[in-house]
Design a protein around this motif. Structure first.
Motif, short mmCIF file in Angstrom:
data_model
loop_
_atom_site.label_atom_id
_atom_site.label_comp_id
_atom_site.label_asym_id
_atom_site.label_seq_id
_atom_site.Cartn_x
_atom_site.Cartn_y
_atom_site.Cartn_z
N GLY A 1 0.82 -1.21 0.00
CA GLY A 1 0.00 0.00 0.00
C GLY A 1 0.84 1.25 0.00
O GLY A 1 1.87 1.35 -0.68
N LEU A 2 0.45 2.25 0.79
CA LEU A 2 1.17 3.52 0.81
C LEU A 2 2.59 3.35 1.32
O LEU A 2 3.50 4.11 0.97
CB LEU A 2 0.41 4.56 1.63
CG LEU A 2 0.27 4.36 3.14
CD1 LEU A 2 1.41 5.03 3.90
CD2 LEU A 2 -1.06 4.93 3.62
N PHE A 3 2.84 2.34 2.18
CA PHE A 3 4.19 2.12 2.70
C PHE A 3 5.13 1.61 1.61
O PHE A 3 6.31 1.93 1.60
CB PHE A 3 4.15 1.13 3.87
CG PHE A 3 3.40 1.64 5.06
CD1 PHE A 3 3.99 2.52 5.96
CD2 PHE A 3 2.09 1.26 5.27
CE1 PHE A 3 3.29 3.00 7.05
CE2 PHE A 3 1.38 1.74 6.38
CZ PHE A 3 1.99 2.61 7.25
N LYS A 4 4.62 0.84 0.67
CA LYS A 4 5.43 0.32 -0.42
C LYS A 4 5.71 1.40 -1.44
O LYS A 4 6.77 1.39 -2.10
CB LYS A 4 4.71 -0.87 -1.09
CG LYS A 4 5.52 -1.56 -2.17
CD LYS A 4 4.79 -2.77 -2.71
CE LYS A 4 5.63 -3.49 -3.76
NZ LYS A 4 4.94 -4.70 -4.29
N ARG A 5 4.81 2.35 -1.59
CA ARG A 5 4.96 3.39 -2.60
C ARG A 5 5.73 4.60 -2.08
O ARG A 5 5.70 5.67 -2.69
CB ARG A 5 3.57 3.84 -3.10
CG ARG A 5 2.80 2.73 -3.80
CD ARG A 5 1.56 3.27 -4.49
NE ARG A 5 0.59 3.79 -3.55
CZ ARG A 5 -0.40 3.09 -3.02
NH1 ARG A 5 -0.53 1.82 -3.34
NH2 ARG A 5 -1.24 3.63 -2.17
N GLY A 6 6.41 4.46 -0.97
CA GLY A 6 7.20 5.56 -0.44
C GLY A 6 6.43 6.51 0.44
O GLY A 6 6.94 7.56 0.83
N GLY A 7 5.19 6.17 0.79
CA GLY A 7 4.40 7.02 1.68
C GLY A 7 4.91 6.96 3.10
O GLY A 7 5.59 6.02 3.51
N GLU A 8 4.56 7.98 3.87
CA GLU A 8 4.99 8.05 5.27
C GLU A 8 3.94 8.74 6.11
O GLU A 8 3.33 9.72 5.68
CB GLU A 8 6.32 8.81 5.37
CG GLU A 8 6.90 8.85 6.77
CD GLU A 8 8.21 9.62 6.82
OE1 GLU A 8 9.25 9.00 7.10
OE2 GLU A 8 8.18 10.85 6.57
N VAL A 9 3.72 8.22 7.31
CA VAL A 9 2.79 8.82 8.26
C VAL A 9 3.59 9.22 9.50
O VAL A 9 4.49 8.50 9.92
CB VAL A 9 1.67 7.83 8.66
CG1 VAL A 9 0.70 8.48 9.63
CG2 VAL A 9 0.95 7.31 7.43
N LYS A 10 3.26 10.39 10.07
CA LYS A 10 3.90 10.83 11.31
C LYS A 10 2.86 11.44 12.24
O LYS A 10 1.83 11.95 11.78
CB LYS A 10 4.99 11.88 11.04
CG LYS A 10 6.25 11.36 10.39
CD LYS A 10 7.31 12.46 10.32
CE LYS A 10 8.62 11.94 9.76
NZ LYS A 10 9.67 13.00 9.74
N VAL A 11 3.12 11.39 13.55
CA VAL A 11 2.27 12.07 14.53
C VAL A 11 3.18 12.72 15.57
O VAL A 11 4.20 12.14 15.95
CB VAL A 11 1.26 11.09 15.17
CG1 VAL A 11 1.96 9.95 15.87
CG2 VAL A 11 0.32 11.82 16.12
N TRP A 12 2.81 13.93 15.99
CA TRP A 12 3.57 14.69 16.97
C TRP A 12 2.75 14.78 18.26
O TRP A 12 1.64 15.32 18.26
CB TRP A 12 3.85 16.09 16.47
CG TRP A 12 4.93 16.21 15.42
CD1 TRP A 12 6.20 16.68 15.60
CD2 TRP A 12 4.82 15.90 14.01
NE1 TRP A 12 6.90 16.67 14.42
CE2 TRP A 12 6.08 16.19 13.41
CE3 TRP A 12 3.80 15.38 13.21
CZ2 TRP A 12 6.33 16.00 12.06
CZ3 TRP A 12 4.05 15.19 11.85
CH2 TRP A 12 5.30 15.50 11.29
N ILE A 13 3.28 14.25 19.37
CA ILE A 13 2.56 14.21 20.64
C ILE A 13 3.14 15.25 21.60
O ILE A 13 4.35 15.24 21.89
CB ILE A 13 2.65 12.81 21.30
CG1 ILE A 13 2.13 11.74 20.34
CG2 ILE A 13 1.89 12.79 22.61
CD1 ILE A 13 0.67 11.87 19.98
N ALA A 14 2.28 16.15 22.08
CA ALA A 14 2.73 17.19 23.02
C ALA A 14 3.28 16.54 24.29
O ALA A 14 2.72 15.58 24.80
CB ALA A 14 1.59 18.13 23.35
N GLN A 15 4.38 17.09 24.78
CA GLN A 15 5.03 16.53 25.96
C GLN A 15 4.67 17.27 27.25
O GLN A 15 5.33 17.09 28.28
CB GLN A 15 6.55 16.52 25.76
CG GLN A 15 7.00 15.62 24.62
CD GLN A 15 6.59 14.17 24.81
OE1 GLN A 15 7.18 13.46 25.62
NE2 GLN A 15 5.59 13.70 24.06
#
Length: 249
Positions: free
Chosen positions: A205-219
């Motif tokens: 899917g998106l991981f094979k096609r070079g896609g990337e997901v990120k999340v930023w969690i407040a500390q």
């Protein structure tokens, strides 16, 4: 724009636990930037306990394009994930809406007794299929998985594994804590921990096609997911938290 397009366990997939990713009455509203457009749309993620049962929660992800972008690409989508609170098990996901090309009308239902899932697309019927649940634990929808990371208290270099449902498939992924980063949002500036989901084995899917997901969690004490990002080969959608409603009680 489509991020439903919105739990992500110590090694060994320990998801058979009460669901706490999103609480009853809690909501997150994100300002979506895409390409050169700083406010291409809005996404609201909310949780609500159905009145007919005490052991369920419905996680709704409501996505809409806006402004100039809406004139070019009118997109409306609502995805609802039904989760069993006591076990954390994802039961079903329904998705409805439309884009300039076609309406959207799909359903994803999981049968834990048979360890199978059925995806039904009422518009593009050829995409409907039946699949086997992957080994390693019970799946959760991608958005709930991303939000749940706020409760993990990971440190840079640490990671956890989870099985997520996204679209019409399952993805066994590893979520890695990359490091700390300052983030500015409409609600203010936060020191955050950056978490990156990766599909390390047989990416698809998106991981094979070079896609990337990120999340930023407040500390800080809020532990809010103040930023998310989805990168694809044709651009990146960035979500910045613009409004937060705490849970009931």
């Amino acid at each position: 724009m489509k991020i439903s397009l919105l739990s992500f366990l110590l090694p060994g997939f320990a998801l058979a636990a009460p669901f706490v990713a999103i609480r009853d009455g809690e909501s997150f509203t994100y300002k979506v930037g895409f390409s050169v457009f700083s406010h291409a749309g809005d996404i609201e993620i909310s949780g609500a306990n159905p009145k007919d049962t005490a052991d369920r929660i419905a996680i709704t992800v409501d996505t809409r394009s806006r402004g100039f972008v809406r004139g070019l690409y009118e997109f409306d989508n609502k995805a609802v994930a039904d989760v069993e609170l006591s076990s954390g098990r994802l039961l079903r996901v329904t998705e409805n809406g439309s884009d300039p090309k076609r309406p959207i009308d799909t359903k994803f239902v999981i049968d834990y007794t048979a360890r199978t899932a059925t995806f039904t697309d009422r518009v593009r019927t050829g995409r409907s299929n039946r699949l086997t649940l992957p080994e390693g634990g019970d799946p959760i929808d991608l958005i709930s998985a991303l939000v749940q990371t706020r409760d993990w208290n990971l440190k840079p270099g640490e990671k956890r594994e989870v099985v997520v449902q996204f679209g019409r498939d399952f993805y066994p992924i590893t979520i890695l804590a990359e490091g700390y980063e300052e983030v500015r949002t409409p609600l203010g500036r936060y020191r955050t921990l950056v978490l990156v989901p990766r599909m390390e084995k047989e990416p698809k899917g998106l991981f094979k096609r070079g896609g990337e997901v990120k999340v930023w969690i407040a500390q800080d004490g809020s532990r809010l997911p103040v930023k998310m990002q989805l990168k694809l080969n044709f651009g990146a959608a960035t979500l910045l938290l613009s409004k937060y409603q705490p849970p009931k009680g």
